[in-house]
Design an enzyme around this catalytic site. Structure first.
Site, PDB file in Angstrom:
ATOM      1  N   CYS A 130     154.134  18.187  36.004  1.00  0.00           N
ATOM      2  CA  CYS A 130     153.372  17.234  36.809  1.00  0.00           C
ATOM      3  C   CYS A 130     152.689  17.896  37.999  1.00  0.00           C
ATOM      4  O   CYS A 130     151.531  17.599  38.312  1.00  0.00           O
ATOM      5  CB  CYS A 130     154.272  16.091  37.279  1.00  0.00           C
ATOM      6  SG  CYS A 130     155.835  16.634  38.014  1.00  0.00           S
ATOM      7  N   HIS A 242     153.217  12.806  44.070  1.00  0.00           N
ATOM      8  CA  HIS A 242     153.395  14.194  44.487  1.00  0.00           C
ATOM      9  C   HIS A 242     152.229  14.617  45.381  1.00  0.00           C
ATOM     10  O   HIS A 242     151.074  14.277  45.122  1.00  0.00           O
ATOM     11  CB  HIS A 242     153.420  15.128  43.276  1.00  0.00           C
ATOM     12  CG  HIS A 242     154.669  15.055  42.453  1.00  0.00           C
ATOM     13  ND1 HIS A 242     155.747  14.256  42.772  1.00  0.00           N
ATOM     14  CD2 HIS A 242     155.005  15.701  41.293  1.00  0.00           C
ATOM     15  CE1 HIS A 242     156.687  14.417  41.855  1.00  0.00           C
ATOM     16  NE2 HIS A 242     156.265  15.291  40.957  1.00  0.00           N
TER      17      HIS A 242
END
Length: 340
Positions: A130, A242
Site C-alpha cells: 500500500c 497513509h
C-alpha cells in the site's frame, strides 16, 4: 454479457472495499461471488445494495470464474491462487506472496500498465504494498519528466494496514487512557494510542524492516531499478489513510512550478497545495476517496535538483482494493481479458 468475479476474503477490510469499489465503478460483472474462510459461513457481504451470501473457499470450484480478487493474506494466496489460475481464472492478489515472482506482473495501472501483458504465465497479477502504490503514483510522472536518482521516504501508516484487530486495538487503548483502564497490547509491540511506532513488519539483518525493504524492491520492479531509495516506515494512531513525506533528487532540473503542473495533469493525482493554514491534505480527508493527494510541494535547496512532497491516500482503496479493481479494468481496456 459480463464477467464472473470472485472476491476472496470478502469479509475483511480490503475485501469489503473491493466489493464497494466494484459496485461504485459499475464493473461489468454478470455475477459477484463473495468468498471467505469456513468460519465466515452464514455471514453476508454487501455489493452495492445487494446482500451476498458468503461461500467457503476450501470447497469452492473456480472453474468458470473470470477474475478473482484475492484479499485474504499470503497463506491463502500461496495455496489457492495457483488453483484459480490453473482453472483459467485471472487472479489479482493483494498479498505480498507473488510480488517478487519474476513470472508475476506487479502493477500500478498509472505506473506500469504494460506489464500486464505477461500475466498469462501464471494467470496471477500482484498488487503492490500500500505504501509503495501511492508513492509511485506520485513519482512516476516526475520520473518521466526529470529522471529520479534518489528517494528518501518516511511513511506515517494507519492501523487499518494491520487489519481489523489493529483498528480495535487503537480504539480500545484510546478509550482505556480516558477511563484509566490498563493498556492491552496484542497487535503491536508498543502502545499505539497517542504514540508512533517505527516498526512495520519484521526486522531484517541490515536493520531495515521488511516493509521498508518492500518499498525499495517494488519501486525497482515497477518503476526503475536504478533509483536509490531508502525508507523509514512508521505506524501512527490513525484509523485509515497513509501519509508519506518524500524527498526526491533528480538527474535534471525540475522546478516546483513545473512539478506542480505535471502532478495536476497526472492520472490518479490530485494536488491540494496552498501555502496557508489548512492548505494541504491530511489522512482524515482522504478516506473514501480514489485519489492520491499531493501537498507541500517545495524545492530542496540542499541538493542540485531536489523536491519535497507530501503524499496522502486511503490505504484500503488506492493502497489495496482500488488498485486491484483498476488492474482488472486495465486488463479489459487493453483487450487482454475476454468473457469466458
Amino acid at each position: 454479457m459480463g464477467f464472473r468475479v470472485a472476491v476472496v476474503g470478502a469479509t475483511g477490510n480490503v475485501g469489503r472495499e473491493v466489493l464497494n469499489i466494484l459496485a461504485e465503478r459499475d464493473f461489468p460483472a454478470s455475477e459477484i461471488i463473495a468468498i471467505a474462510s469456513r468460519k465466515s459461513i452464514g455471514q453476508t457481504a454487501m455489493y452495492g445494495d445487494k446482500e451476498l451470501k458468503v461461500v467457503a473457499l476450501d470447497t469452492f470450484d473456480p472453474k468458470g470464474v473470470d477474475i478473482a480478487l484475492f484479499a485474504a493474506g499470503s497463506g491463502v494466496a500461496k495455496e489457492y491462487a495457483p488453483k484459480f489460475g490453473k482453472a483459467g481464472c485471472v487472479v489479482i492478489d493483494n498479498s505480498s506472496h507473488y510480488r517478487m515472482d519474476p513470472d508475476v506482473p506487479l502493477v500500478v495501472p498509472e505506473v506500469n500498465p504494460d506489464a500486464l501483458k505477461d500475466f498469462a504465465k501464471k494467470n496471477i497479477i500482484a498488487n503492490p504494498n500500500c505504501s509503495t502504490a501511492q508513492m509511485l503514483v506520485a513519482l512516476k510522472p516526475l520520473h518521466d519528466a526529470a529522471t529520479i536518482k534518489r528517494v528518501v521516504v518516511s511513511t506515517y501508516q494507519s492501523v487499518s494496514g494491520s487489519g481489523n484487530a489493529a483498528m480495535d486495538e487503537l480504539f480500545t487503548q484510546t478509550r482505556a487512557i480516558f477511563v484509566n483502564d490498563p493498556i492491552v497490547k496484542e497487535v503491536y509491540t508498543k502502545q499505539i494510542a497517542f504514540n508512533v511506532i517505527p516498526h512495520i513488519d519484521v526486522f531484517m539483518d541490515d536493520g531495515y524492516t521488511k516493509e521498508e525493504w518492500k518499498m525499495v524492491a517494488e519501486t525497482h520492479k515497477m518503476l526503475d531499478p536504478n533509483i536509490k531509495l531508502t525508507a523509514t516506515a512508521v505506524r501512527v494512531p490513525v484509523f485509515v489513510g497513509h501519509s508519506e513525506a518524500i524527498n526526491i533528487e533528480f538527474e535534471k532540473p525540475l522546478s516546483e512550478k513545473d512539478a506542480r503542473k505535471i502532478l495536476r495533469e497526472a492520472p490518479g493525482c490530485l494536488v491540494i497545495d496552498k501555502r496557508e493554514d489548512g492548505g494541504y491534505i491530511t489522512p482524515i480527508e482522504c478516506v473514501g476517496d480514489f485519489a492520491t493527494y499531493i501537498s507541500r510541494i517545495r524545492e530542496d535547496k540542499t541538493v542540485d535538483h531536489g523536491l519535497n512532497i507530501w503524499v496522502v491516500s486511503d490505504n484500503l482503496r488506492k493502497g489495496a482494493a482500488l488498485n486491484a479493481v483498476q488492474i482488472a479494468e486495465s486488463l479489459l481496456n487493453q483487450g487482454l481479458l475476454k468473457v469466458s
